[in-house]
Structure formats: C-alpha cells, structure tokens
Design a protein around this motif. Sequence first.
Motif, PDB file in Angstrom:
ATOM      1  N   UNK A  54       0.819  -1.209   0.000  1.00 36.08           N
ATOM      2  CA  UNK A  54       0.000   0.000   0.000  1.00 36.08           C
ATOM      3  C   UNK A  54       0.852   1.258   0.000  1.00 36.08           C
ATOM      4  N   UNK A  55       1.990   1.201   0.725  1.00 34.95           N
ATOM      5  CA  UNK A  55       2.882   2.367   0.735  1.00 34.95           C
ATOM      6  C   UNK A  55       3.373   2.689  -0.671  1.00 34.95           C
ATOM      7  N   UNK A  56       3.733   1.640  -1.442  1.00 35.61           N
ATOM      8  CA  UNK A  56       4.176   1.859  -2.823  1.00 35.61           C
ATOM      9  C   UNK A  56       3.072   2.508  -3.643  1.00 35.61           C
ATOM     10  N   UNK A  65       2.343   9.315   2.585  1.00 39.43           N
ATOM     11  CA  UNK A  65       2.838   8.052   3.121  1.00 39.43           C
ATOM     12  C   UNK A  65       2.361   7.866   4.558  1.00 39.43           C
ATOM     13  N   UNK A  66       2.204   8.946   5.303  1.00 39.98           N
ATOM     14  CA  UNK A  66       1.764   8.834   6.693  1.00 39.98           C
ATOM     15  C   UNK A  66       0.377   8.234   6.796  1.00 39.98           C
ATOM     16  N   UNK A  67      -0.393   8.293   5.700  1.00 42.07           N
ATOM     17  CA  UNK A  67      -1.753   7.772   5.750  1.00 42.07           C
ATOM     18  C   UNK A  67      -1.786   6.256   5.714  1.00 42.07           C
ATOM     19  N   UNK A  68      -0.631   5.588   5.512  1.00 39.33           N
ATOM     20  CA  UNK A  68      -0.607   4.125   5.511  1.00 39.33           C
ATOM     21  C   UNK A  68      -1.147   3.596   6.839  1.00 39.33           C
ATOM     22  N   UNK A  69      -0.616   4.102   7.953  1.00 36.14           N
ATOM     23  CA  UNK A  69      -1.067   3.621   9.250  1.00 36.14           C
ATOM     24  C   UNK A  69      -2.526   4.002   9.504  1.00 36.14           C
ATOM     25  N   UNK A  70      -2.955   5.164   9.034  1.00 34.29           N
ATOM     26  CA  UNK A  70      -4.337   5.588   9.226  1.00 34.29           C
ATOM     27  C   UNK A  70      -5.297   4.665   8.492  1.00 34.29           C
TER      28      UNK A  70
END
Length: 394
Positions: A54-56, A65-70
Amino acid sequence: MRHWFYSFIIASLLLSLTFTSTSASSQWYETQGHASIDDDDIAVARNKAVENALKKALLVAGASVSSVQQVINGLLTQDQISIRASGSVNAIELVDELHSGNLITVTIRADIFPQEKKCFAVNFKKSLLLTKSHLVNREQANIGKIYPIDTAIIKKLEKHLTADSNFTYSRSIFNSKTEFSRLNNSLEGERIKDLVRSLGGSTDSQYILFSEINDLSFEDQATNSWQFWQQGIYPRTLSLSFYLYSGFSGDLVWQKDYQDTAIWSFTKRKTIDVNSIIFWQSEYGSMINNMLTQVTKDIDENVMCEPSKGKILQVNGNKITFNLGRDHGVKIGDEFTLLHAKDFNSNEGKRYSGFNISPYKVKVTQLTRGTAIAHTPDNSLFGNIQINDFAVRY
C-alpha cells in the motif's frame, strides 16, 4: 486460508461499491508487497506485506505516506479484514497471496484518491493541452462581431500560463473544435473519456482543458440616463466554464464556473478585433484578463501536487524513452517508477482503468526538451513494461 481469502474479497468488493461512487477522481493501482514470516506468525507478516504494498501505491498516486497507518490500522482481525477509509484510500482488494519459504508476497489493488496539500512533484511541470472554447449562445457575439472570442480567450489564457504558471507546460490546438460540448451536454461520459484519451495520446499531454462561453449578454439597464448605446457604456457579462481532464485516464480532475461583468465601451455597430490591444485594454478586456489570472492560479493549484506521468515511447532492453524532458523540469539523474496500464472488470461487469506498479525503477541518463532516456541501474530487463505504459515521478 481460502476462507479468509474469500471473506476478504467479499468485504473489499462491498467497500469498493461504497467508496468509488464518492470519489470521481480516484484511481486503481495494483502492486506487490513482501514481508518475512517470523515465529510462524503469518497474520503479522501478511499485515506487513499489505502495508509495504500500500505504501508503494500511495507514493505513486501522490498520496501521503503517513496515511498508511491511518488506512490499515487494525487491518487483520482474526478471519476478517477491517478497512478504515480515509482521505486517501477508498478501497483495498487482495488479488493474490504467495508463500515461499519464510517470505510472504501479496498483490493488492487499491483505489486511491490523492490527499490534498501533500506535494510530491512540485519540481515538475505537467503537460497541458488547451482546446478552442465553445460559444454556447453564438448569437450573443453579434454585437461587436466578436465571434473569434472563442479562440482569443484561450490564446490569452495560454499567455497567462506561459508567463505565470509554475506547474504546467501548455500547448494549444485551435484549428477545429472538439466534440466536447456536445458530448458534455448529452452526458456521454464514456465518449468524453475516449475523446480525452485520444487527444492526450496524440499530443503527449497529461491534461486536457476544455471550456465553454456560456454568456456574453448585456444587462437590461444602462449605467446612466443616456439612451441605449448613445455613450456605449452598457455592462456586458462574461460567463465561462472550465473542465480539466486527465489525458491518461480520461477522468474529470477539476471543473469551475467563472462570471463577471464590465462596461462595454464600444458602439453598437462597431466590429471589434478581440485580438487587438484596444480590446484587451478596454474595461471588458481587463475584466477577462483578471478572470484568466484566477483561472491560471486555480489550474496550478489543482495540478501542482499530482505526480508527473510520462508515456513510454520506446522500450529497448533495460532502456526506455518517455515523453517528459527539460521543458517539464526533468533533470539527469532523476528516478522514475514504471506503471503498466491494466484495466479490469468488477463482479458486476463494470470496467475500471488502473495501473500495475512495476518493481523496476529507472534513472534518467539523457534529455531533450520533450523526452528523456532512462535505464535500470542494475541493467535488469523490464518484464511486461511496453510502449504506452507510464513513467511516474512523485
């Protein structure tokens, strides 16, 4: 495992139907993620692999990129997938999962809406094609015989963009009108997409701008007590609509209406040259100029944070040529990610356009004004990358 896989697909398809209807400018990306299986904890490894994939996808799409954890907080809970939507990701689908030794590889498909105000491509200019405007009520141009205003306004906009835009590299076609206004009036969305993609492909443009002149009428009352046209100071309206489309996907990126009024300081029967200094220095011409200044700012605001995409023109071994160059801000040594265009059908039979994110990256080694040549650093070959795929810089 199979039970988990199918429960994931059902849940993600339901989410797809829910969220894609609310995000017209989102785009599907397919990519792979990898993770090691430590202490036989497959669930934790699967989570990490999905995060990696998902980060890619988020990076290439221009999201944060910070929204990956969200987005994937608590992604795996027992046998069910729990996806929390944010401003970036509308839906996630698991396409495939592969185990090899202690390595897990997942392939996901994510529907991503680029997050506002997160700029990853501000150093690159996006190619923009301007098209001839459409006079909706042609008879309104009779006073002053200003019929060529459909071209004159866009020519003036092109000058504004050339002088003041930090994020576009514009060109124009004025020889003939497009079918956009007729298709737009008939709500023929798919045919508009076909038109946009055709123009984008034939002109190497990342964005296509259409416009309509909706109103050139005069106000009913004069601004003073003189008889009609005696002093030539009747207010005249200008109403414009602009539509910005992605030349790659055919999707509408931005649309806005503008309207203002200014004094028409010419006599009733005088034919006005809308390309003349006299016209553009008049109150009405100055009003249009101010409007186009705002249009330029609005276009910049809507493309500045979008990834710069170049269409691949040639593939030769580990070398590609794509249609971004010095005029777009590309420099020797810049690194690009490769996207393979990939359409797919939903369970309901609806066709979606998307991209498969290639594991290969390339570095620019040669430049012209409009093209770049790039190589893979380790001389690896490209697999399924081909002509008309994309190189993207985020």
